[in-house]
Write a protein that holds these residues in place. Structure first.
Motif, mmCIF file in Angstrom:
data_model
loop_
_atom_site.group_PDB
_atom_site.id
_atom_site.type_symbol
_atom_site.label_atom_id
_atom_site.label_comp_id
_atom_site.label_asym_id
_atom_site.label_seq_id
_atom_site.Cartn_x
_atom_site.Cartn_y
_atom_site.Cartn_z
ATOM 1 N N GLY A 64 0.593 -1.141 -0.178
ATOM 2 C CA GLY A 64 -0.092 -0.033 0.143
ATOM 3 C C GLY A 64 0.862 1.327 0.051
ATOM 4 N N SER A 65 1.692 1.230 0.749
ATOM 5 C CA SER A 65 2.787 2.466 0.666
ATOM 6 C C SER A 65 3.653 2.492 -0.518
ATOM 7 C CB SER A 65 3.633 2.228 1.925
ATOM 8 O OG SER A 65 4.571 1.158 1.835
ATOM 9 N N GLN A 66 3.696 1.794 -1.256
ATOM 10 C CA GLN A 66 4.441 2.014 -2.592
ATOM 11 C C GLN A 66 3.414 3.013 -3.412
ATOM 12 O OE1 GLN A 66 7.475 1.248 -3.339
ATOM 13 N NE2 GLN A 66 7.235 0.587 -1.104
ATOM 14 N N ILE A 67 2.326 2.969 -3.376
ATOM 15 C CA ILE A 67 1.160 3.640 -4.206
ATOM 16 C C ILE A 67 1.096 5.209 -4.122
ATOM 17 C CG2 ILE A 67 -1.416 3.823 -4.762
ATOM 18 C CD1 ILE A 67 -1.153 0.737 -4.243
ATOM 19 N N ARG A 68 1.340 6.031 -4.604
ATOM 20 C CA ARG A 68 1.173 7.739 -4.557
ATOM 21 C C ARG A 68 0.672 8.265 -5.941
ATOM 22 N NH1 ARG A 68 3.485 11.192 -1.064
ATOM 23 N NH2 ARG A 68 3.001 9.594 0.468
ATOM 24 N N LEU A 69 -0.762 8.400 -5.999
ATOM 25 C CA LEU A 69 -1.271 8.830 -7.239
ATOM 26 C C LEU A 69 -1.370 10.464 -7.121
ATOM 27 C CD1 LEU A 69 -4.278 6.600 -7.513
ATOM 28 C CD2 LEU A 69 -2.003 6.151 -8.512
ATOM 29 N N ASP A 70 -1.451 11.353 -8.168
ATOM 30 C CA ASP A 70 -1.609 12.662 -8.118
ATOM 31 C C ASP A 70 -2.387 13.196 -7.378
ATOM 32 O OD1 ASP A 70 0.813 12.814 -9.614
ATOM 33 O OD2 ASP A 70 -0.044 12.516 -11.645
ATOM 34 N N GLN A 71 -3.601 12.686 -7.537
ATOM 35 C CA GLN A 71 -5.021 12.842 -6.761
ATOM 36 C C GLN A 71 -4.779 12.648 -5.329
ATOM 37 O OE1 GLN A 71 -7.289 15.258 -7.718
ATOM 38 N NE2 GLN A 71 -6.268 15.543 -9.694
ATOM 39 N N PRO A 72 -4.781 13.187 -4.363
ATOM 40 C CA PRO A 72 -4.816 12.692 -3.013
ATOM 41 C C PRO A 72 -5.853 11.955 -2.624
ATOM 42 C CG PRO A 72 -5.035 15.102 -2.821
ATOM 43 C CD PRO A 72 -4.601 14.880 -4.400
ATOM 44 N N VAL A 73 -7.075 12.416 -2.862
ATOM 45 C CA VAL A 73 -8.143 11.777 -2.692
ATOM 46 C C VAL A 73 -8.455 10.324 -3.042
ATOM 47 C CG1 VAL A 73 -10.776 11.899 -2.495
ATOM 48 C CG2 VAL A 73 -9.530 14.055 -2.506
ATOM 49 N N VAL A 74 -8.072 10.225 -4.565
ATOM 50 C CA VAL A 74 -8.117 8.905 -5.185
ATOM 51 C C VAL A 74 -6.770 8.055 -4.333
ATOM 52 C CG1 VAL A 74 -7.664 7.833 -7.031
ATOM 53 C CG2 VAL A 74 -9.012 9.816 -7.209
ATOM 54 N N SER A 75 -5.651 8.672 -4.160
ATOM 55 C CA SER A 75 -4.688 8.004 -3.644
ATOM 56 C C SER A 75 -5.036 7.399 -2.470
ATOM 57 C CB SER A 75 -3.699 8.894 -3.645
ATOM 58 O OG SER A 75 -2.382 8.136 -3.375
ATOM 59 N N LEU A 76 -5.737 8.146 -1.429
ATOM 60 C CA LEU A 76 -5.913 7.657 -0.118
ATOM 61 C C LEU A 76 -6.939 6.664 -0.198
ATOM 62 C CD1 LEU A 76 -6.602 8.383 2.805
ATOM 63 C CD2 LEU A 76 -8.557 9.605 1.976
ATOM 64 N N PHE A 77 -8.018 6.457 -1.222
ATOM 65 C CA PHE A 77 -8.992 5.203 -0.913
ATOM 66 C C PHE A 77 -8.173 4.193 -1.490
ATOM 67 C CE2 PHE A 77 -12.182 8.623 -0.423
ATOM 68 C CZ PHE A 77 -12.813 8.190 0.472
ATOM 69 N N VAL A 78 -7.346 4.372 -2.810
ATOM 70 C CA VAL A 78 -6.413 3.257 -3.312
ATOM 71 C C VAL A 78 -5.249 2.720 -2.389
ATOM 72 C CG1 VAL A 78 -4.842 2.645 -5.306
ATOM 73 C CG2 VAL A 78 -6.984 3.915 -5.671
ATOM 74 N N ARG A 79 -4.750 3.449 -1.791
ATOM 75 C CA ARG A 79 -3.882 2.720 -0.805
ATOM 76 C C ARG A 79 -4.484 2.150 0.362
ATOM 77 N NH1 ARG A 79 1.301 5.919 -0.082
ATOM 78 N NH2 ARG A 79 1.066 5.739 2.275
ATOM 79 N N VAL A 80 -5.435 2.630 0.958
ATOM 80 C CA VAL A 80 -6.006 2.108 2.307
ATOM 81 C C VAL A 80 -6.647 0.579 1.667
ATOM 82 C CG1 VAL A 80 -7.714 2.161 4.005
ATOM 83 C CG2 VAL A 80 -6.316 4.277 3.517
ATOM 84 N N GLY A 81 -7.536 0.981 0.409
ATOM 85 C CA GLY A 81 -8.187 -0.205 0.138
ATOM 86 C C GLY A 81 -7.228 -1.281 -0.426
ATOM 87 N N ILE A 82 -6.220 -0.922 -1.017
ATOM 88 C CA ILE A 82 -5.190 -2.073 -1.380
ATOM 89 C C ILE A 82 -4.652 -2.747 -0.172
ATOM 90 C CG2 ILE A 82 -3.141 -2.628 -2.513
ATOM 91 C CD1 ILE A 82 -3.730 -0.970 -4.767
ATOM 92 N N GLY A 83 -4.054 -1.952 0.829
ATOM 93 C CA GLY A 83 -3.719 -2.498 2.142
ATOM 94 C C GLY A 83 -4.605 -3.310 2.774
#
Length: 202
Positions: free
Chosen positions: A160-179
């Motif tokens: 999860g920590s390897q993910i960092r998208l340009d849009q912080p809101v999207v990145s928030l849900f993707v990081r947490v969701g994958i983890g």
């Protein structure tokens, strides 16, 4: 009071696993999501970017409440055997260790040192309580399964920590969701932390 000692021990065994799984999911949400949440505040609400520096400590600091959450399960067992002083003494010892470590580590490593000593103190707290209560009211916890679960937690956090998208809101849900998805999938299908009946119900 209506349960036999064996039934109570079995209940404590199962709740131990539940506490770890639920606590780990909350840990991942906090550890993986805090940095992105601060990015949301800095990019959309004008918060100072200086706050982003503190987010590196969150994954370490979030371990402390996870460890405390796990220790409360042993605290419940201490209440069952009418030995609440075990928790009090363990807290005093852990606080003393924390204070002593801070005197040496914080001047050298600063905030990082304080975060690490906090985690060490809560780890000591849990070890003391489980060891002490175990001598009075032994419960056969699956410590090997716990180690495996910690390994899965580390994998989920690393991915999860390897993910960092340009849009912080999207990145928030993707990081947490994958983890969370990686951890729960590994826990459900490759570990013994849950019984087959529990897996089927989930």
């Amino acid at each position: 009071a209506e349960r036999s000692a064996d039934d109570t021990k079995k209940l404590l065994q199962r709740t131990f696993s539940y506490f770890f799984i639920v606590g780990s999911i909350f840990y991942l949400a906090i550890a993986l999501g805090s940095g992105e949440l601060i990015r949301v505040f800095t990019s959309h609400f004008g918060a100072k970017e200086k706050y982003l520096e503190a987010t590196n400590l969150v994954p370490i600091l979030a371990l402390a409440p996870l460890l405390y959450f796990m220790a409360t399960q042993a605290g419940l067992a201490a209440l069952l055997v009418k030995k609440p002083e075990i928790t009090s003494v363990a807290c005093l010892i852990a606080a003393g260790i924390n204070f002593g470590l801070n005197l040496f580590i914080v001047p050298i490593y600063g905030a990082l040192g304080a975060a690490v000593t906090t985690v060490v103190a809560y780890l000591v707290l849990g070890i003391i309580i489980y060891w002490w209560v175990g001598k009075i009211f032994p419960v056969k916890h699956d410590w090997r399964g716990m180690v495996r679960g910690i390994f899965y937690l580390a994998i989920a956090f690393a991915l999860g920590s390897q993910i960092r998208l340009d849009q912080p809101v999207v990145s928030l849900f993707v990081r947490v969701g994958i983890g969370v998805t990686v951890f729960t999938s590994l826990t459900l299908y490759t570990s013994n932390n849950l019984t087959k009946t529990e897996r089927d119900k989930i």
